[in-house]
Design an enzyme around this catalytic site. Structure first.
Site: not given
Length: 245
Positions: A13, A32, A59, A86, A140, A167, A198
């Site tokens: 995503i 990343s 990270d 994300n 979520s 969450k 995913t």
């Protein structure tokens, strides 16, 4: 050209959100955990003709990595318009309230909550330089206290003892941050991308990565009169996708 940073954006995503923002004319810093994976993702986007993108090693669970990413980004720009938090992990399922280990709680919270706090605080000074700063915290529906008490909700029986609380805590952090920034141009929202197919859920999800990313992009590109301190979830309100928590 507006600039966006997306954590955990080398795949899935986050990667698709990067693609969609690039198509909208944003310059995207693709976060990343490893630079190699990030660069591979950047190469894929550039092969599509989307060139205003570069990888940043980031990270979210590592203080030094986040600090280094902030330092590196500061050499490239003095303003950040969008931060999409994300990066996230599930901790594996099933998760029971009676047997789940504290170590797993710590691991999941370190990414899903502390990682968001760590990253947001590190890049806040660059966001404050934007005329229209936007922060999207990827959440979520499983973190919604309201939906989890609604026996008619289609995911009512999905009660992860670690992931859901991480969450829920993120949602409260989002609300608090939005409140603190209420008299500024900031828009800070929690966005549920939906149950998406995913690697995260072994492709059991029913939604597409494209549609999930579009929800994040919607939160990242809100107009000045858009909402803040809001929980976006199509599961909660299928007509508008928006519900105040």
């Amino acid at each position: 050209m507006k600039k966006a940073l997306i954590t955990g954006a080398n795949r899935s995503i986050g990667f698709e959100a990067a693609r969609q923002l690039l198509k909208k004319g944003y310059y995207v810093y693709l976060g990343s955990r490893t630079l190699a994976n990030g660069q591979e993702a950047v190469d894929k986007l550039k092969a599509e003709g989307l060139t205003e993108v570069e990888a940043i090693a980031l990270d979210v669970t590592n203080d030094e990595s986040v600090k280094n990413a902030r330092t590196e980004l500061g050499t490239k720009t003095n303003v950040l318009d969008v931060l999409i938090n994300n990066a996230g992990i599930s901790g594996g399922f099933p998760q029971t309230a009676q047997t789940s280990s504290i170590d797993t709680f710590k691991e999941v919270f370190d990414t899903n909550l502390y990682g968001v706090v760590r990253t947001t605080q590190a890049f806040m000074d660059l966001l404050q330089q934007s005329a229209e700063p936007r922060i999207v915290n990827v959440t979520s529906g499983l973190g919604s206290l309201t939906m989890h008490t609604d026996t008619s909700w289609k995911y009512f029986a999905v009660k992860g003892a670690i992931y859901a609380p991480s969450k829920a805590a993120l949602n409260m952090y989002t609300i608090t941050l939005a409140y603190e920034l209420r008299d500024t141009p900031f828009k800070v929202n929690a966005v549920d991308p939906g149950y998406t197919a995913t690697e995260f859920n072994h492709f059991r999800g029913t939604g597409t990565v494209h549609d999930a990313a579009a929800r994040l992009v919607k939160g990242a590109t809100l107009a000045p009169d858009g909402p803040t301190g809001t929980f976006f979830s199509d599961d909660n309100n299928p007509e508008t996708g928006i519900s105040l928590w």
